[in-house]
Design an enzyme around this catalytic site. Sequence first.
Site, short mmCIF file in Angstrom:
data_model
loop_
_atom_site.label_atom_id
_atom_site.label_comp_id
_atom_site.label_asym_id
_atom_site.label_seq_id
_atom_site.Cartn_x
_atom_site.Cartn_y
_atom_site.Cartn_z
N GLU A 416 0.94 -1.17 0.12
CA GLU A 416 -0.05 0.19 -0.14
C GLU A 416 0.91 1.34 0.00
OE1 GLU A 416 -2.01 -0.67 3.55
OE2 GLU A 416 -2.81 -2.54 2.81
N LEU A 445 -6.06 -1.69 -0.59
CA LEU A 445 -6.12 -1.63 0.89
C LEU A 445 -6.52 -3.09 1.61
CD1 LEU A 445 -4.98 -0.06 3.44
CD2 LEU A 445 -7.76 0.94 3.46
N GLU A 447 -4.38 -6.34 3.40
CA GLU A 447 -3.13 -6.94 3.86
C GLU A 447 -3.19 -8.53 3.56
OE1 GLU A 447 -3.34 -3.33 5.98
OE2 GLU A 447 -4.63 -5.00 6.11
N GLN A 469 2.16 -1.65 6.19
CA GLN A 469 2.59 -0.33 6.42
C GLN A 469 2.82 -0.35 8.23
OE1 GLN A 469 -0.51 2.55 5.59
NE2 GLN A 469 0.37 2.66 3.38
N TYR A 473 -1.09 -4.14 11.59
CA TYR A 473 -1.87 -4.33 10.52
C TYR A 473 -1.50 -6.02 9.80
CZ TYR A 473 -3.28 0.29 10.45
OH TYR A 473 -3.89 1.44 10.83
N HIS A 518 -0.22 2.40 14.91
CA HIS A 518 0.90 2.99 14.62
C HIS A 518 2.30 2.86 15.55
CE1 HIS A 518 -2.56 4.90 12.58
NE2 HIS A 518 -1.75 4.93 11.43
#
Length: 726
Positions: A416, A445, A447, A469, A473, A518
């Site tokens: 992505e 998008l 995985e 990313q 994920y 994140h």
Amino acid sequence: MNDREADLDQWFRAEVAAATPGPARAHGESIGVAGLTGELALALFDAQATSRHLDLAARRLGRDGHGYYSIGSAGHEGNAAVAAALRVTDPALLHYRSGAFFVYRTRQVPGLDPIRDVLLGVTAAAADPISGGRHKVFGSKPAHIIPQTSTIASHLPRAVGLAFALGRAAQLGLRTEWPTDAVVVCSFGDASANHSTAAGAINTAIHTAHQGVPMPILFVCEDNGLGISVPTPRTWIEQAYGSRPGLAYFDADGADLPAALAAATAAADHVRAHRKPAFLRLRTVRLLGHAGSDVESAYRRPADMAADLRRDPVAATARLLVTTGVATPDAILARYDEIAEQVAKSADSAWHEPKLGSAAEVLTPLAPAHPSTVRIDALRSTEGPENGDPLTLAQAVNQTLAHLLARDPDVLVFGEDVGRKGGVYGVTKGLQQRFGVRRVFDTLLDEQSVLGTALGAGLAGFVPIPEIQYLAYVHNAEDQLRGEAATLSFFSGGRYRNPVVVRIAGLAYQKGFGGHFHNDNSLAALRDIPGLVLAVPSRADDAAAMLRTCVAAARVDGRVCVFVEPIALYHIRDLYSDGDGGWLAPISGVPHAEIGRARVHGTGTHLTIVSFGNGVPMSLRVARRLAERDIHARVLDLRWLAPLPVEDLLDNASATGRVLIADETRRSGGVSEAVCAALLDAGFEGKLARVTSADSFVPLGPAATSVLLDEDAIEAAALGLLAAPR
């Protein structure tokens, strides 16, 4: 033979006896549509009857304690028509009820014996030619059947990836083991069709084809109306997939051999001609229950079970052969009984075959390692940047990827946002412009589809480098690594491999970010996968060397590698003070980074600080502060978290007699647990302590510092360890 098995056998015999013979005809004459001749119909019947008797034999072997868990194909034997509609050189990823497909396909290859092959798998014999006694699977390298161990939709992303890779290889001029016009066939059940993995994979196939990218895949849904005990509405599969734009839809009754062959042929021809996906719903029934000791009568009505029996495809094909004059009832029964005798004889032989007898035998295909060859491959043309300028970690990854793409035509980089944008953190910036959209490309998008594309590309001969990313994920698609990538070599005895290097931007310490997406500091799920290589570089030179090693290990040994790049270190330049450039490093001419070998910083004799990732620069700064107290510590960067560098760990632990593990992952399930266990297992008698992050998700803003490992905690733990009596 239990009551249900007896009912099935009696029904078959009664149906054959009651069939009205038609006028005798030559076997070469057509008896239906789609080129169904008497000869072909007899061959398909043989495959169906063989599959049926294999099911019965597997059940007998299980009851007698000679066979093991096995899911039968009874009621699904119409899938033999799908095998007849395809070529032997069309790669097949099969549903666990595609027994008749397997029999028909393998009989087209000289020297193969599907009866013995299946029974060796049922009895877990070491002589099983595909899994070597590790699992009962439908697989055959000579017949281009890629083994699947679960097929609850988990193999669909890989099948889509393989279909994509066949077209991409042709465009790039790379050879695969399959013809350029091959069709990938992927079969699965109606319950699996509802799985998010199936929905995502089929959507990916349509999405890819919509962009004009070749996608030669035939999805075959063997719809028996049941997911173990849960019914699938009769019209659901057609409603869900029958009117999807970009997905050609075909439907046939699996008990009607001419109709099944006609639909399968039309579907296969469509895919082959247009290089676009198609969906074939093959209406089947499920006889003899779900698997093993499953008792259908506990959840199904007798009337429904009786209705399914009346749609027995083996009996239906036998009636067809009699009524069209291809064979007499006596000839069909004799053929059926002869097959039963062959299966029984082979079953008696198979269960006497030796089993795997040691852990070493079981593990042989799990993690093949040829370190000398990997080293040679990794060091091929490794000049890198000619100027040898010091780089950040992100720059090192970028330039190493560029070098690999330029050096090796089999390397693909995708994920992505990796293309035009160059990745969320700019790590792949400029690669697409330099190497083109066929080598460096964006994905949708999803995985599971990203990793499935990689697994299929690896099968086709590429060395794929997909990007996820963020670390969290990957859990959306973890089974693509655990259940698909890591198991393929294991359950195929090394005949099939999944060379892949998965790049993941991960770990914590990103200022201003929170949540577990994140800023995720957990690696436990990856470290638990047998055979998987887990790399975590902390500095530019290590990143370059380790990435080259991972690519070499994937190419040489077919290894599944996960390369976790600490986001917080991507652009770090300084180590001790602003402007010192202490965390930059050149990547040209760096030494080879062997899998499972650590890197040591310093020669201190008072303390060994063991760390990795973000913990390495923190530990180095702590070591400098300790030196001001005349305490001299060395920092061991593990680099490889699977397999752990146990030899280097022990050497450096012994050198100081004191070990502090500075682990940025969580205290429970973190890396420090494995390091402690490795030291204790080896008999380390020195002083040992660990300091970790808390068992918490990472919160937003300044609160993150309250749960993450920091330098003060490392220093305090070091001083405490040094102060404790021996």
